[in-house]
Scaffold this motif. Structure first.
Motif, short mmCIF file in Angstrom:
data_model
loop_
_atom_site.label_atom_id
_atom_site.label_comp_id
_atom_site.label_asym_id
_atom_site.label_seq_id
_atom_site.Cartn_x
_atom_site.Cartn_y
_atom_site.Cartn_z
N UNK A 233 5.99 -4.79 -2.40
CA UNK A 233 6.13 -5.61 -0.78
C UNK A 233 4.47 -5.68 -0.73
N UNK A 234 3.74 -4.80 -0.47
CA UNK A 234 2.47 -4.69 -0.37
C UNK A 234 1.82 -5.63 -1.12
N UNK A 235 2.10 -5.61 -2.45
CA UNK A 235 1.28 -6.50 -3.20
C UNK A 235 1.68 -8.15 -3.07
N UNK A 236 2.96 -8.36 -2.99
CA UNK A 236 3.24 -9.86 -2.85
C UNK A 236 2.87 -10.15 -1.55
N UNK A 237 2.84 -9.38 -0.48
CA UNK A 237 2.38 -9.74 0.94
C UNK A 237 0.84 -10.29 0.80
N UNK A 284 -11.09 -12.97 5.41
CA UNK A 284 -9.99 -12.37 4.64
C UNK A 284 -9.99 -12.35 3.24
N UNK A 285 -10.64 -13.24 2.66
CA UNK A 285 -10.76 -12.99 1.12
C UNK A 285 -11.58 -11.94 0.48
N UNK A 286 -12.91 -11.57 1.36
CA UNK A 286 -13.54 -10.32 1.11
C UNK A 286 -12.63 -9.13 1.38
N UNK A 287 -11.72 -9.01 2.34
CA UNK A 287 -10.83 -8.04 2.72
C UNK A 287 -9.97 -7.55 1.23
N UNK A 288 -9.33 -8.58 1.16
CA UNK A 288 -8.29 -8.74 -0.12
C UNK A 288 -9.07 -8.16 -1.26
N UNK A 289 -10.43 -8.53 -1.62
CA UNK A 289 -10.95 -8.09 -2.63
C UNK A 289 -11.44 -6.66 -2.65
N UNK A 290 -11.53 -6.21 -1.65
CA UNK A 290 -11.87 -4.75 -1.31
C UNK A 290 -10.73 -3.86 -1.17
N UNK A 291 -9.58 -4.24 -0.59
CA UNK A 291 -8.72 -3.35 -0.14
C UNK A 291 -7.20 -3.62 -0.88
N UNK A 292 -6.85 -4.79 -1.40
CA UNK A 292 -5.49 -4.96 -1.63
C UNK A 292 -4.93 -3.89 -2.73
N UNK A 293 -5.99 -3.70 -3.96
CA UNK A 293 -5.64 -2.61 -4.84
C UNK A 293 -5.20 -1.22 -4.16
N UNK A 294 -6.09 -0.86 -3.44
CA UNK A 294 -5.95 0.27 -2.94
C UNK A 294 -4.79 0.55 -1.85
N UNK A 295 -4.60 -0.71 -1.24
CA UNK A 295 -3.46 -0.59 -0.09
C UNK A 295 -2.03 -0.44 -1.19
N UNK A 296 -2.16 -0.87 -2.15
CA UNK A 296 -0.79 -1.30 -3.15
C UNK A 296 -0.40 0.22 -3.70
N UNK A 297 -1.57 0.82 -4.21
CA UNK A 297 -1.47 1.99 -4.99
C UNK A 297 -1.30 3.18 -4.32
N UNK A 301 -3.19 5.51 2.00
CA UNK A 301 -4.67 5.05 2.35
C UNK A 301 -4.83 4.09 3.54
N UNK A 302 -4.83 4.80 4.90
CA UNK A 302 -4.62 4.22 5.93
C UNK A 302 -5.75 3.16 6.13
N UNK A 303 -6.79 3.46 5.75
CA UNK A 303 -8.06 2.50 5.93
C UNK A 303 -7.58 1.08 5.10
N UNK A 304 -7.08 1.17 3.73
CA UNK A 304 -6.87 0.16 3.22
C UNK A 304 -5.77 -0.86 3.58
N UNK A 305 -4.67 -0.06 4.00
CA UNK A 305 -3.48 -0.80 4.96
C UNK A 305 -3.65 -1.38 6.06
N UNK A 306 -4.47 -0.95 6.86
CA UNK A 306 -5.19 -1.33 8.19
C UNK A 306 -5.83 -2.70 8.08
N UNK A 307 -6.68 -2.58 7.19
CA UNK A 307 -7.70 -3.59 6.86
C UNK A 307 -6.78 -4.77 6.20
N UNK A 308 -5.86 -4.48 5.27
CA UNK A 308 -5.02 -5.83 4.99
C UNK A 308 -4.22 -6.32 6.12
#
Length: 465
Positions: A233-237, A284-297, A301-308
């Motif tokens: 759900x994190x990934x698809x969102x 938004x694109x820069x945040x996705x590039x930096x944080x999406x993989x971290x938020x998913x895995x 990782x509160x920083x990654x999920x908050x930024x997404x």
């Protein structure tokens, strides 16, 4: 006597000519000549977003917000799964603490249909609510927007406000009730937009309602709600955020969109790329590039999920005013014609292609196609997503962005194209047919497309890797 009058007249004329022409000081008024409209394209854009409040635990303030609004009868909307989870509990605690009278509707369908919208609308009409709270992902927020709209305009036919050509696409002129949106996923950005999407089952296509009038009054962005999201759900969102940003940044510029509205009420919510939306899309694109993989895995990782969570709202501000184009236009039949596919981590009793997945599977083919127009923007996006463009040729921008997206998706274990979710070449005519009514978004593609072009894009998306 006559000579004295002439001197007086002459003096008055001299004073008039010497008078300050500044509108702040002058008592004279001269109408500014109307700007000539050149051709039939628009010459203006406007930004409309919900108020946004961000912070860990900020959901606890909702009861006070409803008190401040003077709400006496509140509708709380969510879905069956969320009704037992911490985000809804946090809202219920706040409503209870501040003595808010409410009724809960938890029958929202994940990926709503016209019928599920109508069920929620019936509930809203019977309840005669004076405020709404939506707790969930895009499905919940969009359903609540529709319920608020049609309960506020009870004599309207359902198709009155549905986007043309499927519906009549009438402008919304009725006042709506306050709506507080609490997103629990990091994708749709629906807390910021005046858009509500649903499956129109009779035609087997997705369509929606698009009007600035239906945007939420307030979006509560509480990153604590993202901590319980499962990996897929994190990934698809996140893929929805990715495509919102990419599509709005590469959309047809607002001053190339036609027709130019005769009245500003008819200016569409999706207006084309513009200087303000561009800023939000790129951020938004820069945040996705930096944080999406971290938020998913890593769910911790509160920083990654908050930024997404913030990126979803940022992209919402961008695409909610600029619009999206082919990835979204083509995604609607991909979702609407689903056969037997059921994604991991989604607790549903029906076949389902998650919206973010349906959007991202065509993205490599789409951006390879659209890059003929504004290739520099496509190349910039590729660089943000990790491509080395130091020796890149501008004419290769589309291929570079497509390859960058494929690598990004492969790293996130995305299904290998449309074939992997149950489609084959035999389905392409139906997929194209389902895309054609999506003029509201497909006409914002920077490159016009024929039915043959759409067929080729679906075929190229059957396999990604």
């Amino acid at each position: 006597m006559a000579a004295g009058r002439e001197r007086a007249v002459r003096l008055l004329r001299q004073l008039q000519q010497a008078a300050c022409r500044c509108p702040s000081h002058s008592h004279t008024y001269s109408q500014v000549p109307e700007r000539p409209t050149l051709g039939n394209t628009d010459y203006a854009f406007e930004m409309a977003i919900s108020n946004i409040r961000y912070g860990e635990g900020v959901t606890k303030e909702i009861g006070m917000d409803l008190q401040n609004l003077g709400a006496k009868r509140v509708c709380l909307m969510t879905d069956k799964n969320l009704s037992r989870l911490p985000p809804v509990n946090a809202v219920l605690n706040s409503l209870s603490k501040y003595g808010i009278n409410f009724q809960m509707y938890d029958n929202v369908r994940v990926e709503p249909t016209d019928q599920s919208f109508l069920d929620a609308i019936t509930f809203a009409k019977k309840g005669e609510f004076d405020a709404y709270v939506a707790v969930g992902g895009g499905s919940v927020m969009d359903t609540c927007k529709a319920a608020n709209l049609y309960s506020s305009s009870p004599m309207s036919d359902f198709l009155d406000y549905v986007n043309a050509p499927i519906g009549k696409g009438k402008p919304v002129t009725v006042p709506l009730k306050p709506l507080i949106a609490v997103p629990t996923t990091s994708g749709t950005g629906s807390e910021t937009t005046g858009v509500a999407i649903f499956d129109f089952k009779e035609l087997k296509v997705k369509t929606g309602i698009a009007s600035r009038a239906i945007k939420p009054t307030l979006g509560i962005i509480d990153p604590l709600h993202t901590l319980s999201m499962p990996e897929r759900i994190v990934a698809n969102s996140g893929f929805d955020v990715l495509c919102h940003a990419l599509e709005s940044y590469t959309a047809l510029p607002y001053n190339m969109r036609s027709p130019c509205p005769s009245n500003p009420i008819n200016r569409p919510a999706y207006q084309g790329s513009n200087p303000i939306s561009d800023i939000w899309a790129l951020h938004a694109l820069r945040i996705v590039a930096k944080y999406l993989k971290r938020a998913m895995r890593n769910p911790e990782d509160r920083e990654a999920r908050a930024n997404m969570h913030l990126a979803s709202a940022f992209a919402g501000i961008g695409f909610g005013n600029a619009g999206v184009h082919l990835c979204h236009g083509m995604s609607y039949p991909i979702s609407g014609l689903v056969k037997t596919y059921k994604p991991k981590d989604y607790n549903v009793d029906h076949s389902l292609v998650p919206h973010g997945l349906s959007v991202v599977l065509t993205s490599p083919a789409v951006f390879a196609f659209t890059a003929q127009m504004h290739p520099e923007r496509h190349l910039e996006a590729a660089e943000i997503l990790g491509a080395d463009i130091r020796t890149a040729r501008i004419k290769d921008a589309g291929l570079i962005l497509a390859d960058t997206l494929r690598k990004f998706l492969f790293d996130l274990n995305v299904d290998d194209g449309l074939a992997a979710i149950g489609y084959s070449k035999a389905d392409i005519p139906a997929l194209v047919k389902g895309t054609l009514p999506q003029e509201r978004v497909t006409k914002l593609s920077p490159r016009p497309q024929t039915e043959e072009d759409l067929s080729a894009l679906f075929e190229a998306s059957m396999k990604l890797y």
